[in-house]
Design an enzyme around this catalytic site. Structure first.
Site, mmCIF file in Angstrom:
data_model
loop_
_atom_site.group_PDB
_atom_site.id
_atom_site.type_symbol
_atom_site.label_atom_id
_atom_site.label_comp_id
_atom_site.label_asym_id
_atom_site.label_seq_id
_atom_site.Cartn_x
_atom_site.Cartn_y
_atom_site.Cartn_z
ATOM 1 N N CYS A 380 0.792 -1.012 -0.122
ATOM 2 C CA CYS A 380 -0.095 -0.085 0.037
ATOM 3 C C CYS A 380 1.081 1.265 -0.014
ATOM 4 O O CYS A 380 1.446 1.486 -0.967
ATOM 5 C CB CYS A 380 -1.013 -0.111 1.253
ATOM 6 S SG CYS A 380 -2.422 0.863 0.762
ATOM 7 N N HIS A 519 -3.494 -5.170 0.461
ATOM 8 C CA HIS A 519 -2.920 -5.936 1.682
ATOM 9 C C HIS A 519 -3.149 -7.299 1.748
ATOM 10 O O HIS A 519 -3.905 -8.003 2.121
ATOM 11 C CB HIS A 519 -3.475 -5.420 2.928
ATOM 12 C CG HIS A 519 -3.295 -4.063 3.009
ATOM 13 N ND1 HIS A 519 -2.422 -3.587 3.999
ATOM 14 C CD2 HIS A 519 -4.083 -2.805 2.761
ATOM 15 C CE1 HIS A 519 -2.437 -1.885 4.090
ATOM 16 N NE2 HIS A 519 -3.327 -1.773 3.356
ATOM 17 N N GLU A 521 -1.363 -9.588 3.079
ATOM 18 C CA GLU A 521 -1.292 -10.187 4.500
ATOM 19 C C GLU A 521 -2.656 -10.429 5.270
ATOM 20 O O GLU A 521 -2.566 -11.253 5.963
ATOM 21 C CB GLU A 521 -0.557 -9.061 5.544
ATOM 22 C CG GLU A 521 -1.258 -7.794 5.854
ATOM 23 C CD GLU A 521 -1.070 -6.695 4.807
ATOM 24 O OE1 GLU A 521 -0.718 -6.717 3.914
ATOM 25 O OE2 GLU A 521 -1.283 -5.667 5.271
#
Ligand code: GLN
Length: 547
Positions: A380, A519, A521
């Site tokens: 990001c 994102h 993750e």
């Protein structure tokens, strides 16, 4: 109709209620049941989206675009069930709904009260999707006795009362402090906490007691007697070396059995814990170590980047290495040369963030990784920094920057390579935003598709050319710089399906340099690591052999 487990906490906060809930979810799944986990937060913010990471840790984003508590991240990582907007609620949201209804006249002139209007709103929320799963696990944030928590405790009391007998149980987490001088675990705080619960009409069925030491038989009996539970329902929760041990540890202590007993489910289906044995084996038996620097702003509080830390662990598990993370404050590089700070790392990660502070340092870190051919993952803001770095140092746009940092009206310091996105396509409609919009819930949020360039590094990493990842940002790399940047070696290897929004960039002549606007993750699981993290750690491992 689902069965409900309500999870509450007492004595102190941060006992790991979220983790206990998530582990219980995983154990029920291991016995063949379907589950959904839910978080009810008593604070007055409508959601954590506007809270500082220092206040609240990471904001976890769901596929359907909700900004939620980081516990939902634990739920997903342990159960693999994608959380939804309806799995997270706060007092703020509840009151907002109630007040909107009141303004619309929905209450037909009645006086609006906490009981029944607020509690009904909570109860309606709890049972959304009731018919879809075998078990609904609802965690109440905070600790029993908090003023804000009362409507939630009252609502779950009523909820259990409204349902047929035996369909709802209560699990309460407490702490057994250890007094070193006398060598004893103290049960009094737990007794008081349960007393507090019973005062408001809730009798726990299962007690989970956090303690640094095993609970001696005598103390277990005492807790059972004073707290009105069976001895087998007092579950010890010792400190663990890894959170991924939690399902096995809780199973050993009998948590899932106690829960099934409380529901009178007999005989209980046998659990299949093979996934968790494999996960634990990978966590505890690594064959090497790689060192990763996370260069960020919120480095004092690891919870601010919770999912990133976990995703790195998952990447390590996939590659059978331990990932040692060091948190490096980006601002250092605004004063000092990054080399001595970064040369001992096998890979560099620049995570998401908001505001200008530390960004020049992150740009320096991106430059260092690019020039020294160190694996780099920019997430990001970390991608935006990589693009600004390339624009400045490869394309010669000296003043390249982001509109996010040009907040002083009439004073433009940067050429906006990254600009404020005001219009984009979501599914089959167009979303529009203005600079004057509210801050809460107005970012580009949730899952969006990205189309990957054939033959690119990311297409190879994902093994496909169409992916869906979660977003949370207001600013976007400007497509109009694409040609110029690509001619300098920064490939735009992932785009939104309409080709307008750059989703991924990568450096061509580099072993591993990828920036992503989303994102990755957030979707990583110990048993299914996010492809980007799996391959980033693989690249770090490869680099560690060279260093
Ligand atoms: N502040 C940047 C934006 O809003 C990046 C956000 C993030 O890193 N999550 O676009």
């Amino acid at each position: 109709m689902a069965r409900y487990v309500f999870i509450t906490g007492g004595v102190v906060s941060s006992l790991g209620k979220g983790l206990a809930s998530a582990a219980l979810g995983a154990l029920l799944q291991a016995r063949g049941y379907s589950v959904r986990l839910r978080k009810l937060d008593p604070y007055l913010n409508v959601d954590p989206g506007t809270m500082s990471p220092f206040e609240h840790g990471e904001v976890f984003v769901t596929d359907d675009g909700a900004e939620t508590d980081l516990d939902l991240g634990h739920y997903e990582r342990f159960t693999g069930v994608s959380a939804r907007m309806t799995d997270s609620i706060s007092s703020g949201r509840i009151y907002m709904n109630v007040l909107e209804k009141e303004r619309r006249g929905d209450y037909l002139g009645k006086t609006i009260q906490v009981i029944p209007h607020v509690t009904n709103e909570i109860k309606d929320f709890i049972e959304i999707g009731d018919e879809e799963v075998d078990f609904m696990l609802c965690e109440i944030g905070g600790t029993v006795g908090d003023i804000e928590g009362l409507p939630f405790f009252e609502a779950i009391r009523q909820f259990a009362q409204d349902r047929p007998r035996g369909q709802c149980i209560f699990m309460h987490l407490t702490l057994l402090p250890y007094i070193a001088a006398s060598g004893e675990l103290k049960t009094k705080p737990t007794q008081h906490s349960v007393k507090e619960l019973r005062t408001i009409g809730l009798q726990p069925n299962v007690l989970v007691c956090r303690s640094e030491h095993p609970i001696p038989e005598k103390e277990r009996e005492k807790i059972a007697l004073f707290c009105n539970v069976r001895k087998e329902d007092v579950i010890a929760a010792p400190d663990l070396k890894s959170i991924y041990e939690a399902p096995l540890a809780y199973h050993r202590e009998g948590l899932d059995q106690a829960v099934l007993d409380a529901f009178n489910i007999a005989p209980a289906p046998k659990p299949d814990l093979s996934t968790w044995h494999d996960v634990a084996d990978r966590v505890f038996n690594p064959e090497g170590e790689v060192r990763v620097a996370i260069v960020g702003k919120y480095v004092q509080l690891e919870d601010a980047y919770k999912s990133i830390a976990e995703a790195l662990t998952h990447g390590g598990m996939a590659n059978r290495v331990k990932v040692k993370v060091d948190w490096v404050d980006a601002e250092i590089f605004e004063r000092e040369d990054p080399a001595p700070h970064l040369e001992n790392f096998h890979a560099i990660l620049v995570p998401g963030g908001f505001g200008e502070r530390g960004t020049e340092g992150k740009i320096k870190a991106a430059q260092y990784a690019r020039e020294h051919k160190i694996p780099y993952l920019g997430i990001c803001l970390g991608m935006q920094m990589a693009v600004i770095e390339a624009a400045r140092n490869l394309a010669g746009i000296d003043t390249a920057g982001s509109e996010e940092f040009d907040h002083e009206a009439g004073k433009k310091r940067f050429e906006p390579v990254v600009y404020h996105l005001k219009e984009w396509v979501q599914g089959n409609h167009t979303v529009r935003r203005k600079s004057t919009d509210d801050k809460g819930g107005t970012m580009r949020l949730g899952a969006y598709t990205a189309v990957l360039k054939d033959g690119s590094k990311v297409a190879d990493v994902y093994g496909t050319t169409e992916i869906e990842e979660r977003h949370r940002h207001r600013y976007e790399v400007d497509i109009k710089y694409r040609e110029k940047l690509e001619s300098c070696g920064l490939v735009f290897s992932g785009m939104s399906p309409d080709g307008r929004l750059p989703e991924i960039v990568e450096v061509k002549d580099h072993p591993w340099y990828i920036g992503v606007q989303f994102h990755p993750e957030l979707k990583s699981k110990p048993f299914a690591p996010a492809p980007l993290f799996r391959d980033f750690v693989r690249a770090a491992k490869e680099n560690s052999r060279l260093v």
